[in-house]
Design a protein around this motif. Structure first.
Motif, short mmCIF file in Angstrom:
data_model
loop_
_atom_site.label_atom_id
_atom_site.label_comp_id
_atom_site.label_asym_id
_atom_site.label_seq_id
_atom_site.Cartn_x
_atom_site.Cartn_y
_atom_site.Cartn_z
N GLN A 826 12.25 24.91 -21.38
CA GLN A 826 11.74 25.87 -22.10
C GLN A 826 11.46 27.19 -21.31
O GLN A 826 11.12 26.97 -20.34
CB GLN A 826 10.75 25.63 -23.18
N GLY A 827 11.74 28.15 -21.99
CA GLY A 827 11.54 29.55 -21.24
C GLY A 827 9.87 29.45 -20.74
O GLY A 827 9.79 30.39 -19.79
N SER A 828 8.98 29.03 -21.26
CA SER A 828 7.66 29.23 -20.54
C SER A 828 7.49 28.47 -19.12
O SER A 828 6.56 28.74 -18.19
CB SER A 828 6.64 28.39 -21.50
N LEU A 901 3.65 38.33 -15.48
CA LEU A 901 4.38 37.03 -15.31
C LEU A 901 5.43 36.70 -16.17
O LEU A 901 6.68 36.43 -15.64
CB LEU A 901 3.37 35.81 -15.47
N VAL A 902 5.35 37.24 -17.49
CA VAL A 902 6.70 37.03 -18.28
C VAL A 902 7.82 38.19 -17.84
O VAL A 902 8.94 37.60 -17.62
CB VAL A 902 6.29 37.28 -19.58
N ILE A 903 7.31 39.29 -17.43
CA ILE A 903 8.12 40.32 -17.02
C ILE A 903 9.07 39.89 -15.53
O ILE A 903 10.21 40.15 -15.35
CB ILE A 903 7.34 41.76 -16.56
N VAL A 938 16.52 30.66 -24.18
CA VAL A 938 15.75 30.47 -23.06
C VAL A 938 14.96 31.91 -22.56
O VAL A 938 13.89 31.83 -22.38
CB VAL A 938 16.43 29.73 -22.00
N ARG A 939 15.91 32.92 -22.54
CA ARG A 939 15.42 34.08 -22.26
C ARG A 939 14.27 34.61 -23.42
O ARG A 939 13.37 35.16 -22.89
CB ARG A 939 16.43 35.17 -22.05
N THR A 943 10.48 35.68 -22.69
CA THR A 943 9.83 36.96 -23.21
C THR A 943 8.60 36.86 -24.19
O THR A 943 7.80 37.45 -24.52
CB THR A 943 10.89 37.99 -23.65
N ASP A 944 8.84 35.61 -25.09
CA ASP A 944 7.93 35.25 -26.03
C ASP A 944 6.76 34.33 -25.69
O ASP A 944 6.06 33.95 -26.54
CB ASP A 944 8.48 34.79 -27.43
N THR A 945 6.73 33.86 -24.40
CA THR A 945 5.63 32.98 -23.62
C THR A 945 4.26 33.31 -24.22
O THR A 945 3.68 34.41 -24.04
CB THR A 945 5.93 32.77 -22.42
N THR A 946 3.43 32.31 -24.43
CA THR A 946 2.11 32.39 -24.94
C THR A 946 1.27 31.62 -24.05
O THR A 946 1.84 30.75 -23.23
CB THR A 946 1.85 32.20 -26.25
#
Length: 995
Positions: A826-828, A901-903, A938-939, A943-946
Motif C-alpha cells: 500500500q502507498g503508506s 514525508l508524503v511529498i 498506490v499514488r 498522498t492520503d497516508t495517515t
C-alpha cells in the motif's frame, strides 16, 4: 530580459552568451561584480531544474578535511539551526537529486527538482549551509562526522565509570562517519591503487593527498585546522555556481545576490580585515599549479588484503585540462585499445599472461588528466612487466597502424554516450561537474567541456591522418610523465591502528580519560536531543498541493499486427532506438541456472558462425549504442510465483535500427561456444568483479542473499548472480580443464531452448521509420512451440550467514518478504520506509553508530530489507533493526512533518526518467501485470497516508524481524566478535566454503 554580453542584472555581468546545441539551449557565463563569484546559467526546456555551488578545495594533507567539511556543513546553519537539514530535505522536498561530493581538488553541492519553489528552498538551505555552518559553534559536529575517541571496558559486563579504568582494563577506539567511510573505501585495492598512482604522478602538490582522507591521517586533524580550512576555501570569491533548466533566472539571480553573495562577501571581507589587524594574513584558498613531469616506476604499496586482490597500474599524464579534444581522444583511444577482451592491446596483455583482467580509463576533471592501465588478478611478474609490455604492444600498434574500424567503433560509442547523456543523475548535475572540468582551472573556460561536437568532428577528420597513432605513441611510448604502482598483499604482524591506539591508551592521564568519556557523552546528548520547534519551523516547506497531478507518461500498447508480441512505446527518444526482447526461460532446470547466467555473460563477447569475436566487438561498438543480456526473475505484487526470463536489450541511433535486428539474431542463434579460452578469460574477470563487489558494496549482496532465504524468486536470483553463482563460478574455474567441453555443450543447449520466438515479448521505442527498418531486417529466430516448464525451485530456508571478505567494515541486511506475511502493498509503505530511513535508522546507525549508510527498502515486489553500509558495527546495528517496529508504532510527527514525508515519497515516484529507464519500467510493469489504474491507486494512497496507517505497519515489520533472516559481509574481527549467532563463512580464497 536582456542577457546579452555586458548586460548587468542583480549585480551580475554577463561575460559570454552562446547557443549550445549539446544541451539544446543557451549558455550564459556571468560574474558577480562586487564579489567575484562566478555563475554559469545553462538555459533549456528541461523541467528537471538544477543548482550547484562548488569551491576549489585542493587538500594539503591526507586528513580528509574537505570530505569532513562536506559532511559537516550540512549539519545545521545560522538560518536553519537544526541538526540535520540535509536529512530534513530528503524527508520533505520534491528533490530529484540532493547530495554533496568531494573530488580531488573541489567540493560540489548539487540539487535538482522539477518544482521551482522547491529548488529555491533547496538553494536557500544549501547556501546557508556552506557559508554559515553550525560547525563554528558546535564542535560535536566535527567529532560526529570526522573522528573522535571512544573508551570502553574490555569486560562487556562492566557498568561502572569507564574513565576510572586503566589501559589494561580499557580499550580505546576511533569512530566517526567519514573515518568509517574511508576505512571501507580504502579496503578496496583498486581505490588504494588509484590513490597511490595519483600520488606517484604528482608527488609535490595537492594531488599527492587523498582528498577523502586516510584512516591513518584522519585522527590527526584538529578542530582548529578544520575550521581554518573552511574559512580559507568556502569563500564567495572562490565559488562557482551553476543554474540549469527551465527556471526564472531573474528571480534566482536576485535571490543569490541579495540573500547570500553580497552580504556574505561583506562578512568575509570584514573577517579578513580582523585577521590582518591581529597580525595574520587574509584567508586565501590553496592554489593549483601544473606538476613538472616525473617518472616513478617502482612504487610498491603493501596492503592487508586477500592474495587474490593483488593489482598494479601504470599512469600516463595526457595533457593539461585546457585541451579537452585531446582528453576525449585519449578516452576513445583507451576504449579502442583496451575496451573489451578483443581490443588489441588488452588481448595482447592477456595473452602475455600479465593478469586475469586489464582495465583502462581516463582520470579526468583534474588539472592534468591522466590515463590508467590497471591489472587485476595479477600474475607472477605482471607488475614488473606492465610498463614494458604496454610500450611494446602500443608502440607496435602505432607503427603498424591501428585498425580504423576499431577506432571508428569506439568513436561511435563515445558519440552515442555523449548524445544519450544517460549518467544516472539529472542532466543539470552532470553538466555542472563537466563544466568544472575546465572552469575550475581557468575562469575563461566554463564551456569547453560542454561542447563536444567540434571535438568529435576534429577526431573524425583526424582518423585518416594518423591522429590516434600519434596520440598512442606520445601517451604510452614517449611520455616523460608516468608512473607505475604495485599493490602487494601483505598481512602485518599487528594492525598499525591497534598499536597506535594501545600506545595512546597507555599514555592517557586520568584527566584525559575523563575528557574522552565526557566528550562522547556530550556528543551522545546532542545526537539524542530533539531539535527546537522554532528551529524546525525555520526550514522551508511545501504542501501536498504543490505536488499537482501525477505526471502523464507517454502511452504504450501492444501492436496486434506485429510478427511477435510487441509492446510499442510512444516515448520521445531523441533519435535513439531501444529494442528489448524478453524470452521465457522457464524450461531451464534449477541446477542449470548458473549455466544460464554464464550464457548471458558471454553473449556478445564470443565469435559467431559469420564473425570472429573481434569483428563482433567492432560491430557492436560501431553500430549499436548498447547490447546487454541478463537473466530476469519476474514476480508479481501479490504472488510468490517467479517467472524466469532472459532480457536481451539493444539500442542504436535510428538509422542503425536494422543492425539491432541483425546482430541480435546472429548473437542469439549463431554464437560459437567452443572458444573455451575466451570463456575462461571472461569468467575469471567476472569472478574478480564479484570479489571486489562483495568488499565494496556488500549491502546489496547481503539483501539479495536474505531474499534467497525467503522466496523462490530470491533463490533463483542468488543462483544466477550472487553468492550461489559466485561459488559455482569459483568451482567451475578450479576445474575448467575437465569441465570445459561440458560447459560448451550446456551453453549451446540452453541457448537453443531459450532463444525462440515462442512466448517472447518485444519492447520497442523509436520512430515509425526505425520500427519499419527493424522489422525489415528480419529479427525473428523461429521456434513457435513453447518448451515444457522444468524450473522447480527448492524450498528456501533461513541460513543466517556472515561472509568474511577483505574489508575493514561490515555490510549487514535483515529482511523478509511482505507476501509471506499475507500483507498487501500500500502507498503508506514508502512513507514509513522514508521515515525509518531518515529518522530512526539515520540517527541510531549512522549518526550514533558511525555507519556511512543505512536504510529500509519496502519494495512493491514484496521484499522488506533493512541494510547498513560501511558499518563499523554488527550486533548493535541488528539491535537497531529489531527496534524499528516499536519506533514506527510510536512515531508521532507533527502534521507538517508527515506531510513532508508524503511529498518526498510521492515526488520520488513522480521523478522524471531518461527514455531508456522509462521504456524499461513500462515493459516490466506490463510483464508483471501492474496496470495504470493500480499505479494511480498506490499514488493516491501515498498522498492520503495517515499516521495511523504508518504506525499499523509496525506489526508487519515486527513479524519480518522475527523471521531472523540476517546476512552480513564484513571484516573478520567484526564477524568473529559478534554474539548474534551467525555462521561465519570464508567466501574468498583458498579456505572458502564452496557449498
Amino acid at each position: 530580459m536582456d542577457l546579452s554580453p555586458h548586460a548587468q542584472l542583480h549585480g551580475f555581468t554577463v561575460e559570454e552568451a552562446h547557443d549550445l546545441a549539446e544541451i539544446e539551449g543557451r549558455a550564459y557565463v556571468m560574474r558577480h561584480a562586487e564579489t567575484g563569484a562566478r555563475l554559469l546559467y545553462l538555459k533549456n526546456d528541461d523541467p528537471n531544474k538544477a543548482f550547484a555551488i562548488g569551491f576549489r578545495t585542493p587538500p594539503g594533507d591526507d586528513t580528509g578535511v574537505f570530505h569532513i567539511l562536506e559532511h559537516s556543513v550540512l549539519c545545521g546553519s545560522d538560518r536553519f539551526p537544526v541538526k540535520e537539514p540535509f536529512v530534513d530535505l530528503l524527508k520533505s522536498s520534491m528533490q530529484t537529486f540532493l547530495n554533496a561530493m568531494t573530488f580531488p581538488d573541489k567540493t560540489l553541492y548539487p540539487v535538482a527538482s522539477t518544482n521551482e519553489r522547491d529548488l529555491l528552498n533547496l538553494m536557500d538551505v544549501y547556501l546557508d549551509a556552506v557559508f554559515h555552518p553550525r560547525i563554528f559553534r558546535t564542535r560535536a559536529i566535527f567529532e560526529q562526522e570526522g573522528w573522535h575517541y571512544e573508551l570502553r571496558s574490555r569486560d562487556a559486563a562492566f557498568e561502572g565509570d569507564v574513565a576510572a579504568l586503566d589501559a589494561e582494563r580499557s580499550e580505546l577506539s576511533y569512530n566517526g562517519v567519514v573515518f568509517n567511510e574511508m576505512k571501507g573505501a580504502l579496503s578496496d585495492p583498486s581505490s588504494v591503487l588509484y590513490h597511490e598512482l595519483q600520488r606517484a604522478l604528482f608527488p609535490d602538490g595537492p594531488y599527492a593527498f587523498e582528498s577523502g582522507g586516510t584512516p591513518r591521517a584522519i585522527p590527526t586533524l584538529t578542530y582548529e585546522q578544520y575550521l581554518e580550512e573552511h574559512r580559507r576555501h568556502y569563500r564567495v570569491d572562490n565559488s562557482y555556481t551553476i543554474l540549469y533548466g527551465n527556471l526564472d533566472i531573474d528571480r534566482a539571480l536576485a535571490f543569490l545576490d541579495e540573500r547570500y553573495l553580497t552580504p556574505v562577501h561583506a562578512e568575509q571581507q570584514a573577517a579578513d580585515a580582523r585577521r590582518v589587524r591581529e597580525g595574520g594574513a587574509p584567508a586565501v584558498p590553496r592554489t593549483l599549479a601544473p606538476h613538472a613531469p616525473v617518472c616513478s616506476l617502482d612504487v610498491v604499496r603493501p596492503m592487508d588484503t586477500a592474495p587474490e586482490n593483488e593489482c598494479a597500474a601504470a599512469g600516463y599524464v595526457v595533457s593539461p585540462f585546457s585541451d579537452p579534444a585531446r582528453i576525449l581522444a585519449a578516452d576513445i583511444l583507451l576504449d579502442a585499445l583496451f575496451g573489451s577482451n578483443e581490443a588489441p592491446a588488452k588481448r595482447a596483455l592477456l595473452d602475455a599472461g600479465l593478469a586475469d583482467e586489464v582495465v583502462a580509463y581516463t582520470a579526468d576533471s583534474l588539472l592534468q588528466p591522466f590515463a590508467v592501465v590497471e591489472l587485476r588478478g595479477l600474475k607472477q611478474d605482471g607488475a614488473e612487466r606492465l610498463v614494458g609490455e604496454v610500450e611494446r604492444v602500443i608502440g607496435q600498434l602505432a607503427d603498424e597502424g591501428i585498425d580504423p574500424e576499431v577506432i571508428e567503433a569506439s568513436l561511435a560509442r563515445a558519440e552515442f554516450a555523449l548524445r544519450e547523456r544517460n549518467y544516472g543523475m539529472p542532466d543539470g548535475v552532470v553538466l555542472s561537474m563537466m563544466a568544472l572540468s575546465g572552469w575550475l582551472y581557468d575562469d575563461a573556460d566554463a564551456l569547453s567541456y560542454l561542447r563536444y561536437e567540434d571535438a568529435l568532428a576534429h577526431l573524425h577528420a583526424g582518423m585518416t591522418q594518423g591522429l590516434f597513432e600519434r596520440l598512442a605513441r606520445e601517451l604510452f611510448v614517449q611520455n616523460p610523465h608516468r608512473a607505475r604502482v604495485h599493490v602487494r598483499p601483505e598481512a602485518p604482524a599487528e594492525s598499525a591502528e591497534a598499536m597506535e591506539l594501545a600506545a595512546r591508551n597507555a599514555r592517557l592521564s586520568a584527566d584525559e580519560r575523563r575528557q574522552i568519556v565526557r566528550s562522547e557523552a556530550e556528543l551522545r546528548a546532542l545526537q539524542e536531543a530533539e531539535d527546537d520547534p522554532e528551529a524546525r519551523a525555520s526550514l522551508p516547506r511545501l504542501s501536498v498541493a504543490d505536488l499537482g497531478e501525477a505526471p502523464v507518461e507517454p502511452p504504450y500498447a501492444l501492436d496486434e499486427e506485429a510478427p511477435l508480441s510487441t509492446l510499442r512505446h510512444q516515448a520521445s527518444t531523441h533519435g535513439i532506438v531501444y529494442a528489448t526482447r524478453y524470452f521465457d526461460a522457464g524450461a531451464v532446470a534449477f541446477d542449470d541456472l548458473p549455466y544460464l547466467s554464464v550464457l548471458c555473460r558471454v553473449l556478445g563477447k564470443l565469435g559467431t558462425a559469420h564473425h570472429s569475436a573481434a569483428q563482433i566487438d567492432v560491430l557492436l561498438q560501431g553500430r549499436l549504442g548498447s547490447f546487454a543480456v541478463r537473466p530476469l526473475c519476474v514476480e508479481g505484487e501479490h504472488s510468490l510465483d517467479a517467472r524466469l526470463m532472459v532480457e536481451v536489450g539493444a539500442s542504436s541511433l535510428e538509422p542503425n535500427a536494422a543492425w539491432i535486428a541483425r546482430l541480435t539474431r546472429e548473437l542469439l542463434s549463431e554464437t560459437d561456444f567452443s572458444d573455451l579460452a575466451r570463456i575462461r578469460d571472461l569468467l575469471q574477470q567476472q569472478k574478480i568483479g564479484f570479489e571486489q563487489s562483495f568488499a565494496a558494496g556488500g549491502h546489496s549482496h547481503a539483501m539479495e542473499r536474505v531474499r534467497a532465504y525467503a522466496t523462490p524468486g530470491g533463490a533463483i536470483a542468488d543462483r544466477m548472480g550472487n553468492v550461489g553463482f559466485y561459488r559455482f563460478l569459483t568451482e567451475l574455474l578450479d576445474r575448467f580443464d575437465e569441465r570445459g567441453a561440458q560447459l560448451s555443450a550446456r551453453l549451446q543447449d540452453i541457448a537453443r531452448t531459450v532463444f525462440t520466438d515462442a512466448g517472447t515479448t518485444l519492447s520497442f521505442a523509436g520512430s515509425d521509420e526505425a520500427y519499419r527498418l527493424f522489422w525489415q531486417a528480419d529479427p525473428l529466430l523461429g521456434g513457435c512451440e513453447p518448451a515444457a516448464t522444468r524450473l522447480a525451485v527448492p524450498e528456501p530456508r533461513v541460513l543466517r550467514e556472515a561472509f568474511i571478505v577483505p574489508t575493514d567494515v561490515s555490510f549487514t541486511a535483515l529482511g523478509w518478504d511482505r507476501r509471506l506475511l499475507g500483507e498487501e502493498f500500500q502507498g503508506s509503505w514508502p512513507v514509513a520506509a522514508r521515515a525509518l530511513t531518515f529518522d530512526y535508522l539515520w540517527n541510531e546507525v549512522r549518526v550514533k553508530g558511525g555507519a556511512y549508510g543505512v536504510g529500509l527498502r519496502a519494495q512493491r515486489g514484496g521484499a522488506l530489507s533493512f541494510y547498513s553500509y560501511r558499518d563499523p558495527n554488527l550486533d548493535a546495528t541488528l539491535e537497531r533493526f529489531a527496534g524499528a517496529a516499536a519506533w514506527i508504532e510510536r512515531f508521532s510527527p507533527e502534521a507538517r512533518d508527515l506531510e513532508g514525508l508524503v511529498i518526498s515519497s510521492t515526488a520520488g515516484v513522480d521523478a522524471p526518467l531518461k527514455p531508456r529507464e522509462l521504456v524499461k519500467r513500462q515493459a516490466l510493469r506490463y510483464l508483471t501485470g501492474v496496470s495504470p489504474a493500480r499505479l494511480a491507486e498506490v499514488r493516491q494512497q501515498m498522498t492520503d497516508t495517515t499516521i495511523e496507517q504508518v504506525r499499523a505497519l509496525g506489526a508487519t515489520l515486527r513479524r519480518a524481524v522475527e523471521a531472523q533472516a540476517v546476512c552480513t559481509f564484513g571484516n573478520r574481527d567484526i564477524i568473529e566478535g559478534s554474539q548474534a549467532g551467525l555462521t561465519a563463512i570464508e567466501l574468498i580464497g583458498e579456505g572458502a566454503a564452496r557449498s
